[in-house]
Write an enzyme that holds these catalytic residues in place. Structure first.
Site, PDB file in Angstrom:
ATOM      1  N   ARG A  80       0.808  -1.327  -0.021  1.00  0.00           N
ATOM      2  CA  ARG A  80       0.010   0.219  -0.007  1.00  0.00           C
ATOM      3  C   ARG A  80       0.945   1.393  -0.184  1.00  0.00           C
ATOM      4  NH1 ARG A  80      -5.057  -0.256   3.760  1.00  0.00           N
ATOM      5  NH2 ARG A  80      -3.519  -0.083   5.674  1.00  0.00           N
ATOM      6  N   ASP A  81       2.277   1.179  -0.258  1.00  0.00           N
ATOM      7  CA  ASP A  81       2.809   2.406  -0.575  1.00  0.00           C
ATOM      8  C   ASP A  81       3.941   2.305  -1.509  1.00  0.00           C
ATOM      9  OD1 ASP A  81       3.158   5.007  -0.527  1.00  0.00           O
ATOM     10  OD2 ASP A  81       4.367   5.229   1.600  1.00  0.00           O
TER      11      ASP A  81
END
Lengths: 318, 365
Positions: A80-81
């Site tokens: 998620r990043d």
């Protein structure tokens, strides 16, 4: 909270394309993570104008990224990043996925997650439309935009706001139709941002091979369920076609990182008797730069992190 | 460019995705739980006995230093008695979780943390009440179900934020910062879903799941999770709930014919039976009266060095302060020495206040 996530996941993950957590220790109220030391990151390499990338070099970085990501997904962990800044490169050229501060386990079906994740330029359209149910496909979109950035040497989809990000995506890839992406107009934050025609990827990526464009297009499919998975990507013909991926030791290396780090050591708090680089992060550095991917401080990566157990992180979605 | 099929291309195709040269093994076996938190029943009792004996020796020594002869009439807790007290606090976690309506995962994680903590520490040093509160609070954070400390402590009688925070590092450290836990209730959920492929399976599996889940919950009061894998425990719980279906399901998963894992398949029924016995014999809350007696005696044999304000506590603090002071002085003089010697790393130092250079001092309040 973010340090707890990072510790939780890195303690479990051992893979040559995922950063290694060597040790964790606490002194008084700090939690110190001892991470594997890596010279540079992909963002620095992309920005280093003195370097020339061959198609085989890009293939090598992509293969290592997909291998690391496939391992995370196999362990039911969403990163998620993903962004070039979080793909660190070791002195021997190996690429490792780092920064698990926003990572989480796959949620059960029907369990809501936050859509406020992933740095904007690398965020997929379903999150921009406020989708609260998603899976590993969000990370694949990020990899797609990184793939494009490696070829262009500038960020592929640099939106100035969340709204502008959608426009930027659609300008590049065309506005999705209902047929292409069924149900997207029903997403919580859906707003029409105008009709843009589809332009072939070939128009922008003039030098890329057919395989390259095919894999890129499959990473950037609007319908998340149709997007390629990390495992499928590893079997994609792109990786087996000529030219073969460059050996990590022969990849272009960044030349500027040494001066950047020396400065940080003067500012930071240096542990005198440590063998490794014991630079402690300031609290301000711990904040994710979700809104400003091009923040000037992103260059100076903090190596050790601290965790303040007394403070609560931002509320996460249940 | 189109790839030309060639012998070398095909070999690369086969090799590329399998970049990991080690033979394939289950994901579970890469987990910290598999690597660091599995024991045989004998190892467990030895470990607890060793911890208990070491703690008793230390406390006896401290008491004797304070007042010779004073340790003779103290009745110290045995390893079994310590374990009984911990078990009581496992049941308290379940009570608190239903009060806060925490998900199953939080409860299971907190129970695991508490049990693991007492494989590294003894109740004579750290009373399980606050350790339990800390383990539960930590579990809400590590499982991504955060709650504010204020909400948490105001809903628990006689609890201050410091009761939770003071121990948080100790607990995290005792756990080796290994926060991820593989739970048997998850394995049970998977089995229940998978069971639906069996022709014998009833249309509604919910009653079976609920029944089996209660057995999984009982297993949390035992050492099962420290000895067996989550799926073994889940299968045992399922077998307690519905023996027929459980054996049909496990038969449907057993590969026919000889396989390299044949041995473990043969062992499975024995393991399942052992867990079932463990759950039925040990999977219930301890007798409150017996625990109360243990707790009463604990008040007399607690490690005095851990009781705030006591003589031994103050002495220990003073000693720690003295050591820290000596360390600071040593560092400072070393730094000065380095500068005097014209050390290349010493030239930048004058810009930084000396106090800041000391790593340990930074957060002193």
């Amino acid at each position: 909270m973010s340090a707890i996530r990072e510790v939780k996941y890195l303690r479990e993950l051992q893979h040559k394309n995922v950063i290694e957590l060597l040790d964790v220790f606490s002194s008084k109220k700090n939690l110190n993570l001892v991470l594997e030391f890596l010279d540079s990151d992909l963002e620095m390499i992309i920005k280093d104008r003195s370097l020339v990338f061959l198609p085989a070099d890009i293939k090598s970085w992509m293969a290592m990224t997909f291998r690391g990501l496939e391992f995370c997904h196999r362990n039911f962990i969403l990163h998620r990043d993903l962004k070039p800044n979080n793909l660190l490169v070791a002195a021997d050229g190996h690429l490792k996925i780092a920064d698990f501060g926003l990572a989480r386990d796959f949620a059960d079906p029907g369990y809501k997650m936050t859509c406020q994740v992933i740095t904007r330029w690398y965020r997929p359209p379903e999150l921009l439309f406020g989708s609260r149910y998603y899976g590993s496909s969000v990370d694949i979109w990020s990899v797609g935009t990184i793939f494009a950035e490696l070829m262009l040497r500038i960020p592929y989809l640099p939106g100035e706001s969340d709204m502008d990000q959608l426009k930027t995506i659609f300008r590049a890839l065309g506005t999705p139709t209902e047929e292409e992406w069924p149900g997207h107009t029903k997403l919580p934050d859906y707003i029409p941002v105008g009709q843009f025609p589809k332009t072939p990827l070939r128009d922008l990526f003039t030098a890329a091979s057919a395989d390259t464009l095919n894999l890129l297009a499959k990473c950037l499919i609007y319908e998340p369920r149709k997007r390629i998975t990390a495992k499928e990507a590893l079997f994609h013909p792109y990786f087996t076609a000529l030219p073969y991926p460059t050996h990590p030791s022969k990849l272009p290396k960044c030349t500027t990182h040494l001066s950047a780090r020396a400065l940080e050591e003067v500012d930071g708090n240096v542990e005198m008797n440590s063998t490794g680089p014991g630079v402690k992060a300031n609290n301000s550095r711990l904040k994710r730069k979700l809104s400003s991917p091009d923040d000037g401080t992103s260059k100076t990566r903090s190596i050790a992190r601290r965790l303040d157990f007394t403070k609560q992180g931002p509320p996460q979605s249940p | 460019m189109i790839a030309k099929p060639s012998p070398s291309t095909t070999t690369t195709a086969n090799r590329l995705p399998a970049a990991d040269p080690t033979p394939k093994r289950p994901l579970y076996e890469a987990s910290t739980q598999f690597r660091n938190w599995r024991f045989s029943p004998e190892q467990l009792s030895n470990l607890r006995l060793t911890l208990n004996e070491a703690a008793v020796a230390v406390i006896r020594n401290t008491l004797e230093n304070e007042k010779p002869g004073s340790s003779l009439d103290v009745s110290f807790l045995s390893a079994e008695e310590e374990h009984l007290l911990v078990k009581l606090y496992v049941t308290k976690i379940a009570q608190l979780c239903s009060l806060f309506r925490f998900p199953e995962e939080v409860e299971a994680t907190a129970v695991t943390y508490l049990k693991r903590f007492y494989l590294k520490n003894t109740v004579m040093d750290w009373h399980p009440k606050n350790v339990m509160l800390t383990a539960l609070f930590l579990a809400t954070k590590t499982t991504n179900n955060p709650i504010s400390l204020e909400t948490y402590t105001t809903h628990i009688p006689k609890t201050a934020p410091s009761d939770v925070l003071d121990l948080e590092f100790l607990v995290a450290q005792s756990l080796g910062f290994e926060f991820a836990v593989w739970h048997s209730h998850r394995a049970l959920w998977g089995m229940t879903l998978d069971m639906q492929t069996l022709p014998e399976c009833p249309a509604d599996t919910r009653p079976i799941y609920e029944l089996a889940l209660n057995h999984v919950r009982s297993s949390r009061l035992t050492d099962a999770e420290l000895i067996y894998t989550p799926s073994q425990i889940a299968l045992a719980a399922l077998s307690l709930a519905t023996p027929e279906l459980a054996s049909q399901w496990s038969a449907s998963k057993t590969p026919s014919g000889p396989s390299p894992s044949g041995q473990s398949v043969e062992m499975l029924p024995g393991v399942t039976e052992a867990i079932k016995t463990l759950i039925t014999t040990a999977g219930h809350p301890p007798q409150v009266e017996a625990v109360r007696e243990v707790d009463r005696r604990l008040k007399l044999c607690k490690n005095p060095e851990k009781i705030v304000g006591s003589h031994a506590y103050l002495a220990k603090k003073a000693e720690e302060e003295r050591v820290a002071e000596a360390k600071r002085n040593k560092k400072a003089s070393e730094a000065q020495q380095a500068m005097a010697d014209g050390d290349p790393f010493g030239t930048e130092l004058p810009k930084v206040p000396m106090g800041l250079v000391d790593y340990e001092d930074e957060d002193e309040d």
